[in-house]
Design an enzyme around this catalytic site. Structure first.
Site, PDB file in Angstrom:
ATOM      1  N   ASP A  51       0.891  -1.169   0.000  1.00 17.99           N
ATOM      2  CA  ASP A  51       0.000   0.000   0.000  1.00 17.99           C
ATOM      3  C   ASP A  51       0.921   1.209   0.000  1.00 17.99           C
ATOM      4  O   ASP A  51       1.625   1.459   0.983  1.00 17.99           O
ATOM      5  CB  ASP A  51      -0.891  -0.010   1.244  1.00 17.99           C
ATOM      6  CG  ASP A  51      -1.822   1.201   1.323  1.00 17.99           C
ATOM      7  OD1 ASP A  51      -1.617   2.178   0.565  1.00 17.99           O
ATOM      8  OD2 ASP A  51      -2.743   1.179   2.162  1.00 17.99           O
ATOM      9  N   SER A  82       0.263  11.374 -16.775  1.00 18.39           N
ATOM     10  CA  SER A  82      -0.949  11.627 -17.551  1.00 18.39           C
ATOM     11  C   SER A  82      -0.786  12.938 -18.295  1.00 18.39           C
ATOM     12  O   SER A  82      -0.072  13.840 -17.838  1.00 18.39           O
ATOM     13  CB  SER A  82      -2.158  11.714 -16.616  1.00 18.39           C
ATOM     14  OG  SER A  82      -3.297  12.196 -17.295  1.00 18.39           O
ATOM     15  N   TYR A 120      -6.096  15.615  -9.276  1.00 20.29           N
ATOM     16  CA  TYR A 120      -5.361  14.651 -10.101  1.00 20.29           C
ATOM     17  C   TYR A 120      -4.344  15.379 -10.977  1.00 20.29           C
ATOM     18  O   TYR A 120      -3.181  14.969 -11.083  1.00 20.29           O
ATOM     19  CB  TYR A 120      -6.346  13.863 -10.967  1.00 20.29           C
ATOM     20  CG  TYR A 120      -5.722  12.725 -11.746  1.00 20.29           C
ATOM     21  CD1 TYR A 120      -5.476  11.495 -11.138  1.00 20.29           C
ATOM     22  CD2 TYR A 120      -5.377  12.870 -13.088  1.00 20.29           C
ATOM     23  CE1 TYR A 120      -4.908  10.449 -11.841  1.00 20.29           C
ATOM     24  CE2 TYR A 120      -4.813  11.826 -13.801  1.00 20.29           C
ATOM     25  CZ  TYR A 120      -4.576  10.620 -13.168  1.00 20.29           C
ATOM     26  OH  TYR A 120      -4.003   9.583 -13.872  1.00 20.29           O
ATOM     27  N   LYS A 124      -9.271   2.423 -20.755  1.00 19.89           N
ATOM     28  CA  LYS A 124     -10.458   1.843 -20.116  1.00 19.89           C
ATOM     29  C   LYS A 124     -10.020   1.131 -18.834  1.00 19.89           C
ATOM     30  O   LYS A 124      -9.637  -0.045 -18.867  1.00 19.89           O
ATOM     31  CB  LYS A 124     -11.128   0.826 -21.048  1.00 19.89           C
ATOM     32  CG  LYS A 124     -11.651   1.389 -22.369  1.00 19.89           C
ATOM     33  CD  LYS A 124     -12.204   0.265 -23.236  1.00 19.89           C
ATOM     34  CE  LYS A 124     -12.483   0.731 -24.656  1.00 19.89           C
ATOM     35  NZ  LYS A 124     -13.630   1.632 -24.752  1.00 19.89           N
TER      36      LYS A 124
END
Length: 309
Positions: free
Chosen positions: A69, A177, A233, A265
């Site tokens: 984690d 991203s 984000y 996806k």
């Protein structure tokens, strides 16, 4: 399961965070298919073990599971200790684990079934609008987004850095991203500061992220010129891009790069993306397997080097 694998000194060792599904699982599959010994990590032991068993069913026996984690310091320490005692080095670290920084109106795990008809015929912008309509930005989600996407990843890097330095060709691949590009910042001073990695420090990044959270809580995101829509984000990924460039300068013997896998996806997009996890995973794996002595401190998009701005 761990005892079943032995790696020779010539075999590359890779570790992938968030490896039990989506892009992470694909990266594990593709790296293992290239003869790399892969440590697949995930928060949930049952899901992570199942993912390894699925890969082994594909005759990829060089994959093992270890729980991780990335927001839990003790979990990171256990992983680091395991890697030290078992391998003594790490050649490739792929930081894939992430959180969307929003609360979803639907359970992402089931959206792949329910949204297929709704999304049919939509282009990228329309799909992103659909995703936004089905999401809600809250302070708690924004805070968790920064803790996971920036600080969690950074803490994993810091813990595993000595093992990467012990490699003859250590490399870090941060799954980023295009949402982390600086064009989304409407405050020119912020944009310039995040782009000037010659002056930017980790301490200043902490200050900027604290400022963002305070502005988020106060409802002054728009007025301050922070990115709008999925703002936490975008800010976290921009910060990770900046940190990657700082680290590339500090650690010239390592390859530290960021890669945008595309609009995929996965659960994090509620399966609204245009590309499959296989396609996204191939873009990440390609950067992880770049020739020795290649570029560092770079951002890759569509499989090619691109601008951070």
């Amino acid at each position: 399961m761990e005892e079943a694998i032995s790696s020779s000194p010539s075999t590359r060792i890779a570790l992938v965070t968030g490896g039990n599904k989506g892009i992470g699982l694909e990266v594990c599959r593709q790296l293992a298919g290239n003869g790399v010994t892969v440590i697949l990590t995930a928060r949930d032991e049952t899901r992570g073990t199942a993912a390894v068993e699925n890969l082994r069913a594909l005759r990829l026996s060089n994959v093992i599971f270890h729980q991780l984690d990335i927001t839990d310091g003790s979990s990171i320490s256990r992983l680091s200790d395991f890697m030290k005692s078992r391998f003594g080095r790490l050649d490739i670290l792929v930081n894939n684990a992430a959180f969307g920084g929003v609360e979803y109106a639907r359970d992402p795990a089931y959206t792949s079934v329910t949204s297929e008809e709704e999304l049919s015929g939509m282009d990228r912008d329309q799909r992103l609008e659909w995703l936004w309509i089905n999401s809600q930005e809250t302070y708690d989600a924004a805070k968790k987004g920064l803790q996971t996407n920036y600080y969690g990843t950074k803490h994993v890097i810091e813990a595993l850095l000595p093992l990467l330095q012990a490699s003859s060709d250590g490399r870090i691949v941060n799954v980023s991203s295009d949402f982390g590009l600086l064009r989304f910042f409407r405050n020119e001073e912020l944009k310039q500061e995040l782009n000037d990695v010659g002056k930017l420090t980790e301490e200043r990044l902490d200050e900027l992220l604290d400022m963002f959270l305070k502005d988020f809580e106060a409802g002054t995101i728009d007025a301050r010129g922070w990115p709008m829509y999925f703002s936490a984000y975008k800010v976290a990924k921009a910060a990770m891009n900046a940190y990657s460039r700082i680290l590339a300068t500090k650690q010239p013997t390592l390859r530290v790069n960021c890669v945008h896998p595309g609009y995929i996806k996965t659960d994090i997009t509620m399966h609204s993306g245009l590309l499959t996890p296989e396609e996204g995973g191939s873009r990440v794996a390609k950067v992880a397997l770049l020739p020795e002595g290649g570029v560092t401190g770079a951002f890759f998009e569509d499989g090619e080097e691109a601008s951070f701005v």
